[in-house]
Write a protein that holds these residues in place. Structure first.
Motif, short mmCIF file in Angstrom:
data_model
loop_
_atom_site.label_atom_id
_atom_site.label_comp_id
_atom_site.label_asym_id
_atom_site.label_seq_id
_atom_site.Cartn_x
_atom_site.Cartn_y
_atom_site.Cartn_z
N SER A 58 -4.44 2.51 -2.87
CA SER A 58 -4.28 1.48 -2.02
C SER A 58 -2.57 1.82 -1.71
O SER A 58 -1.61 2.51 -2.35
N GLY A 59 -2.25 1.04 -0.64
CA GLY A 59 -0.85 0.84 -0.55
C GLY A 59 0.06 0.26 -1.59
O GLY A 59 1.02 0.58 -1.91
N THR A 60 -0.47 -0.69 -1.93
CA THR A 60 -0.05 -1.43 -3.40
C THR A 60 0.45 -0.39 -4.40
O THR A 60 1.45 -0.58 -4.95
N ALA A 87 1.85 -8.03 -1.25
CA ALA A 87 1.69 -6.70 -2.30
C ALA A 87 3.05 -5.78 -2.48
O ALA A 87 2.93 -5.38 -3.64
N ASP A 155 8.90 0.40 1.53
CA ASP A 155 7.65 -0.15 1.77
C ASP A 155 7.25 0.06 3.48
O ASP A 155 7.68 -0.70 4.06
N CYS A 157 4.34 0.56 4.48
CA CYS A 157 2.80 0.33 4.98
C CYS A 157 2.58 -0.24 6.42
O CYS A 157 1.51 -0.10 6.79
N GLN A 158 3.68 -0.98 6.88
CA GLN A 158 3.23 -1.56 8.19
C GLN A 158 3.90 -0.59 9.25
O GLN A 158 3.81 -1.12 10.39
N SER A 179 -0.06 2.14 3.52
CA SER A 179 -1.23 1.81 3.23
C SER A 179 -2.34 2.13 4.40
O SER A 179 -1.83 2.27 5.55
N LYS A 184 -4.61 -1.74 8.86
CA LYS A 184 -3.23 -0.95 9.08
C LYS A 184 -3.16 -0.05 10.24
O LYS A 184 -4.43 0.22 10.70
C1 LIG Z 1 -0.69 -3.85 3.45
C2 LIG Z 1 0.60 -3.94 3.00
C3 LIG Z 1 0.91 -3.71 1.58
C4 LIG Z 1 -0.28 -3.13 0.52
O1 LIG Z 1 -1.17 -2.26 1.04
P1 LIG Z 1 -2.75 -2.37 0.57
O2 LIG Z 1 -3.21 -0.97 1.06
O3 LIG Z 1 -3.39 -3.56 1.07
O4 LIG Z 1 -2.66 -2.34 -0.86
C5 LIG Z 1 2.18 -3.35 1.12
N1 LIG Z 1 3.33 -3.98 1.64
C6 LIG Z 1 3.12 -4.36 3.03
C7 LIG Z 1 4.16 -4.92 3.58
C8 LIG Z 1 1.75 -4.46 3.65
O5 LIG Z 1 1.63 -4.97 4.77
#
Ligand SMILES: *Cc1c(COP(=O)(O)O)cnc(C)c1O
Length: 366
Positions: A58-60, A87, A155, A157-158, A179, A184
């Motif tokens: 996961s992204g987390t 997260a 981070d 992820c976005q 993520s 995403k």
């Molecule tokens: C989605 C997201 C995560 C975590 O990603 P997951 O894959 O859902 O665990 C972490 N930080 C940000 C800013 C996110 O948008």
């Protein structure tokens, strides 16, 4: 007209070639750390421009494992943005560290001018969040990290393919976390994440951490986790990854359409759009007068507009023990009252986007 937020039905409506790949893959039984995963990691590293990419579940976990591999743990403080998704903070807490917040600015990323004031002798790491597809000002953040001897986990992820001065999100710090969550910009059919880094030793450690610390079948060199990216999801990832650039380009074009039209309304304020930044619009957010009424007006007319987020993470009940209060991060607080998110994904039709613009204009005409 209905303007949906989730585009997953459209995205996978026509993917017979992907089904074919999955049908070929399943009989191989190569489900854990299999060949398609190695292939996906190679392509991901190439896409972002790093030496290594490590698939995790996961992204987390991409953030959690990065912190752990960099030696962040109990007693340490990790500084992040006060407006982030849960997260980010979950990852910090999962390694036993304390989250410390810095307010954001109108680009929805950490206001780096406020960073140094939050550093204490316990600060061990910085976790800037490239929120909504914008970039944190890493040109200013990295020298501060260096001066105070702090590790940096981005981070991202976005913000896949988001960039500042042409340098991609995820490539500035010690490691960057992405993520692959279904919503995403680069998504698979389940949870998934990727860590990128140029550091060979860190990459080795991360590969151990995601797979029980197993150096080989019979040797455990450190206590790790089960956090592998599923190989079957890597098959999906390999199908999507060639489209990533196209996806972000289309989102950028959609955002420009909205900007051009919505900027004509005096009750809407468009966030700054710095020319040295490539914002990939995971979320398209503007500032709106009478936001709650506008949101209701849009939702009533079939537009799935949203607020990211109505209550910032730092004021959530789970973090009450930090003793933070409304007003501690005034920009994040102000945003909760005036931000609105409109669908901006690559599958929107011009008619749907025109309908969004017309509906907002209609609301303010009264
Ligand atoms: C989605 C997201 C995560 C975590 O990603 P997951 O894959 O859902 O665990 C972490 N930080 C940000 C800013 C996110 O948008």
């Amino acid at each position: 007209m209905k303007v949906r937020y989730s585009y997953l039905k459209q995205q996978f409506d026509d993917c017979e070639d992907l089904w074919q790949k999955l049908r070929e893959f399943v009989p191989t039984g190569d489900f854990t750390l299999g060949k398609p995963l190695t292939e996906f990691e190679g392509r991901f590293a190439e896409l972002i421009g790093t030496k290594h990419a490590i698939g995790v579940n996961s992204g987390t976990d991409s953030l959690k494992l990065s912190l752990e591999a960099l030696g962040v743990g109990p007693g340490d403080e990790v500084i992040t943005a006060a407006n982030t998704f849960v997260a980010t903070v979950g990852a910090i807490c999962a390694v036993g560290a304390k989250p410390v917040f810095v307010d954001c600015d109108d680009t929805f990323c950490m206001d780096v001018s406020k960073l140094e004031a939050a550093i204490t002798p316990k600060t061990k790491a910085l976790m800037p969040v490239h929120f909504t597809g914008y970039m944190t000002d890493m040109r200013k953040l990295m020298p501060i990290a260096k001066k105070h001897n702090l590790v940096v986990v981005e981070d991202a992820c976005q913000s896949i393919l988001g960039a500042l001065d042409g340098r991609n999100a995820g490539t500035w710090g010690n490691a960057g976390g992405f993520s692959l969550h279904p919503l995403k910009n680069l998504n698979v059919w389940s949870d998934g994440g990727v860590i990128v880094t140029d550091d060979d030793a860190l990459a080795d450690k991360l590969r151990l951490l995601r797979n029980h610390g197993l150096a080989d079948r019979d040797t455990v060199v450190l206590m790790g986790h089960n956090s592998r990216l599923d190989t079957i999801q890597a098959v999906v990832g390999n199908w999507i990854i060639p489209k990533t650039k196209q996806i972000s380009d289309q989102r950028i074009a959609n955002a420009k359409f909205y900007d051009d039209h919505l900027s004509k309304l005096q009750q809407i304020r468009i966030p700054p759009r710095p020319s040295d930044m490539r914002c990939v619009y995971h979320l398209y957010i503007v500032f709106a007068e009478r936001r709650d009424e506008l949101l209701k007006f849009c939702v009533d007319r079939g537009i799935e507009a949203k607020v990211h987020y109505p209550v910032p993470i730092y004021r959530q009940p789970a973090l009450a023990h930090l003793g933070l209060r409304e007003g501690d991060f005034p920009v994040s607080d102000a945003h909760t009252t005036n931000i609105i998110t409109f669908p901006c994904d690559q599958h929107l039709s011009p008619e749907e986007m025109q309908y969004v613009v017309d509906t907002v204009a209609e609301f303010y005409r009264g």
